[in-house]
Design a protein around this motif. Structure first.
Motif, PDB file in Angstrom:
ATOM      1  N   LEU A  12       0.831  -1.101   0.029  1.00 33.51           N
ATOM      2  CA  LEU A  12       0.138  -0.052  -0.213  1.00 33.51           C
ATOM      3  C   LEU A  12       0.678   1.313  -0.077  1.00 33.51           C
ATOM      4  O   LEU A  12       0.801   2.313  -0.934  1.00 33.51           O
ATOM      5  CB  LEU A  12      -0.918  -0.110   1.118  1.00 33.51           C
ATOM      6  CG  LEU A  12      -1.984   1.083   1.368  1.00 33.51           C
ATOM      7  CD1 LEU A  12      -3.273   0.601   2.028  1.00 33.51           C
ATOM      8  CD2 LEU A  12      -1.365   2.385   2.154  1.00 33.51           C
ATOM      9  N   VAL A  20       1.589   4.601   5.867  1.00 33.05           N
ATOM     10  CA  VAL A  20       0.431   3.958   6.863  1.00 33.05           C
ATOM     11  C   VAL A  20       1.232   2.763   7.536  1.00 33.05           C
ATOM     12  O   VAL A  20       2.040   2.179   6.978  1.00 33.05           O
ATOM     13  CB  VAL A  20      -0.764   3.447   5.762  1.00 33.05           C
ATOM     14  CG1 VAL A  20      -1.690   2.529   6.935  1.00 33.05           C
ATOM     15  CG2 VAL A  20      -1.127   4.373   5.112  1.00 33.05           C
ATOM     16  N   VAL A  23      -2.925  -1.195   9.661  1.00 29.63           N
ATOM     17  CA  VAL A  23      -3.971  -1.673   8.683  1.00 29.63           C
ATOM     18  C   VAL A  23      -5.294  -0.944   9.142  1.00 29.63           C
ATOM     19  O   VAL A  23      -6.297  -0.711   8.229  1.00 29.63           O
ATOM     20  CB  VAL A  23      -4.150  -3.152   8.799  1.00 29.63           C
ATOM     21  CG1 VAL A  23      -5.541  -3.637   8.005  1.00 29.63           C
ATOM     22  CG2 VAL A  23      -3.003  -3.859   7.990  1.00 29.63           C
ATOM     23  N   ASP A  25      -5.842   2.106   9.910  1.00 30.87           N
ATOM     24  CA  ASP A  25      -5.981   3.297   9.375  1.00 30.87           C
ATOM     25  C   ASP A  25      -6.729   3.096   7.978  1.00 30.87           C
ATOM     26  O   ASP A  25      -6.960   4.045   7.559  1.00 30.87           O
ATOM     27  CB  ASP A  25      -4.548   3.607   9.040  1.00 30.87           C
ATOM     28  CG  ASP A  25      -3.843   4.065  10.401  1.00 30.87           C
ATOM     29  OD1 ASP A  25      -4.455   4.222  11.397  1.00 30.87           O
ATOM     30  OD2 ASP A  25      -2.720   3.993  10.282  1.00 30.87           O
ATOM     31  N   CYS A  26      -6.749   1.908   7.489  1.00 26.43           N
ATOM     32  CA  CYS A  26      -7.652   1.882   6.093  1.00 26.43           C
ATOM     33  C   CYS A  26      -9.190   2.182   6.600  1.00 26.43           C
ATOM     34  O   CYS A  26     -10.087   2.212   5.605  1.00 26.43           O
ATOM     35  CB  CYS A  26      -7.455   0.454   5.512  1.00 26.43           C
ATOM     36  SG  CYS A  26      -5.857   0.356   4.695  1.00 26.43           S
ATOM     37  N   ALA A  31      -7.760   5.740   1.592  1.00 27.71           N
ATOM     38  CA  ALA A  31      -6.325   4.997   0.951  1.00 27.71           C
ATOM     39  C   ALA A  31      -7.005   3.937  -0.014  1.00 27.71           C
ATOM     40  O   ALA A  31      -6.536   3.762  -1.010  1.00 27.71           O
ATOM     41  CB  ALA A  31      -5.517   4.262   2.080  1.00 27.71           C
ATOM     42  N   LEU A  32      -8.058   3.204   0.664  1.00 32.47           N
ATOM     43  CA  LEU A  32      -8.813   2.307  -0.087  1.00 32.47           C
ATOM     44  C   LEU A  32      -9.376   2.929  -1.488  1.00 32.47           C
ATOM     45  O   LEU A  32      -9.263   2.446  -2.662  1.00 32.47           O
ATOM     46  CB  LEU A  32      -9.912   1.935   0.441  1.00 32.47           C
ATOM     47  CG  LEU A  32      -9.643   0.731   1.647  1.00 32.47           C
ATOM     48  CD1 LEU A  32     -10.844   0.369   2.467  1.00 32.47           C
ATOM     49  CD2 LEU A  32      -8.927  -0.654   1.178  1.00 32.47           C
ATOM     50  N   CYS A  86     -12.831   1.241  12.574  1.00 29.31           N
ATOM     51  CA  CYS A  86     -11.187   0.864  12.399  1.00 29.31           C
ATOM     52  C   CYS A  86     -10.798  -0.298  13.167  1.00 29.31           C
ATOM     53  O   CYS A  86      -9.888  -0.599  13.839  1.00 29.31           O
ATOM     54  CB  CYS A  86     -10.445   1.964  13.108  1.00 29.31           C
ATOM     55  SG  CYS A  86     -10.592   3.678  11.970  1.00 29.31           S
ATOM     56  N   ASN A  91     -10.710  -4.809   8.688  1.00 27.67           N
ATOM     57  CA  ASN A  91      -9.896  -3.891   7.948  1.00 27.67           C
ATOM     58  C   ASN A  91      -8.730  -4.874   7.016  1.00 27.67           C
ATOM     59  O   ASN A  91      -8.559  -4.596   5.955  1.00 27.67           O
ATOM     60  CB  ASN A  91      -9.289  -2.553   8.557  1.00 27.67           C
ATOM     61  CG  ASN A  91     -10.111  -1.721   8.544  1.00 27.67           C
ATOM     62  OD1 ASN A  91     -10.283  -0.860   7.447  1.00 27.67           O
ATOM     63  ND2 ASN A  91     -10.850  -1.714   9.749  1.00 27.67           N
ATOM     64  N   LEU A  95      -8.679  -5.477   3.147  1.00 22.78           N
ATOM     65  CA  LEU A  95      -7.628  -5.011   2.349  1.00 22.78           C
ATOM     66  C   LEU A  95      -7.041  -6.195   1.636  1.00 22.78           C
ATOM     67  O   LEU A  95      -6.261  -6.100   0.369  1.00 22.78           O
ATOM     68  CB  LEU A  95      -6.509  -4.407   3.170  1.00 22.78           C
ATOM     69  CG  LEU A  95      -5.440  -3.967   2.634  1.00 22.78           C
ATOM     70  CD1 LEU A  95      -5.597  -2.521   1.797  1.00 22.78           C
ATOM     71  CD2 LEU A  95      -4.276  -3.140   3.773  1.00 22.78           C
ATOM     72  N   THR A  98      -8.911  -6.468  -1.338  1.00 18.57           N
ATOM     73  CA  THR A  98      -8.662  -5.593  -2.405  1.00 18.57           C
ATOM     74  C   THR A  98      -7.345  -5.856  -3.090  1.00 18.57           C
ATOM     75  O   THR A  98      -7.182  -5.415  -4.385  1.00 18.57           O
ATOM     76  CB  THR A  98      -8.408  -4.250  -1.697  1.00 18.57           C
ATOM     77  OG1 THR A  98      -9.734  -4.006  -0.972  1.00 18.57           O
ATOM     78  CG2 THR A  98      -7.851  -3.297  -2.351  1.00 18.57           C
TER      79      THR A  98
END
Length: 247
Positions: A12, A20, A23, A25-26, A31-32, A86, A91, A95, A98
């Motif tokens: 990322l 970052v 994780v 924090d996504c 960020a996503l 969070c 998350n 991620l 993603t």
């Protein structure tokens, strides 16, 4: 095979030129949103709140992400309520998914994340990389490696305490911004609840019979407004309370 937290963070940060560290924090959604922008380069980044610090702002980011999913026919559901809290595991799992999606759809080529953010009027959120770092950003992200050219350098500060003091000041300012955002969000919802309460009071004053029916809609709304959770105590009225709210 699902990638670990560390592997995902390296990918990322390489891709988006960010720093970052967790994780979790996504959960802001910012960020996503930009990860998906790197695939088709058509995400409306100007609408993304990269400096979001409240759940309400996080929610707006995920609304844009959901709309983008719909536009591209992506049927994956986004667990928004879990992500904006969070929660680490939620998350991490999103991620991971993603990353799998990105590996399948990313068409290669250069992706200048900082320029994309600046072009959308958003803060860069990270020091601008060198030209060689910008060129290799997406490639390094695909390989899952760390670029040494983008690593921040520590500058020696006379006295030894300057860097620590600056970091502490930055953290304090960040916490102050978070508190301010939470207070605004609290006041926003409190004002709505207060308006509802006043409407109910006016209705009951106009027709006192409304309060006599225990199954009426007004009684049900009042029950919600005045209900409390276990362990919560209503503070004693020690003096005159100023009902005037400042927004």
């Amino acid at each position: 095979m699902a990638q670990s937290r560390d592997q995902l963070l390296i990918w990322l940060n390489n891709l988006l030129q960010l720093n970052v560290t967790k994780v979790d924090d996504c959960g802001t959604g910012a960020a996503l949103c930009q990860i998906y922008d790197s695939i088709y380069k058509d995400f409306p980044l100007s609408r993304v709140k990269f400096d979001a610090n409240t759940e309400y702002a996080y929610l707006q980011n995920f609304k844009h992400l959901q709309a983008w999913f719909t536009k591209h026919g992506i049927e994956r559901s986004i667990p928004v309520q879990s992500l904006i809290k969070c929660k680490p595991q939620d998350n991490l799992e999103f991620l991971q998914w993603t990353k799998v999606f990105w590996d399948e759809k990313y068409r290669g080529g250069e992706y200048d994340a900082v320029a994309r953010r600046k072009g959308a009027g958003a803060p860069a959120a990270a020091p601008a990389p060198t030209s060689s770092a910008r060129t290799s950003g997406a490639g390094a992200a695909r390989r899952g490696t760390t670029r040494t050219t983008a690593a921040p350098r520590r500058t020696a500060v006379a006295g030894g305490g300057g860097a620590v003091s600056a970091a502490a000041t930055q953290e304090i300012n960040s916490l102050k911004e978070t508190v301010t955002g939470l207070e605004r969000e609290r006041d926003f919802y409190f004002s709505k609840l207060r308006d509802i309460e006043l409407l109910l009071q006016q209705a009951c004053e106009a027709d006192p019979g409304l309060e006599k029916d225990e199954d009426s809609l007004i009684k049900q709304i009042q029950a919600i407004l005045y209900s409390t959770e276990e362990g919560f105590e209503i503070p004693a009225d020690d003096g005159v309370v100023d009902d005037q709210e400042t927004f």
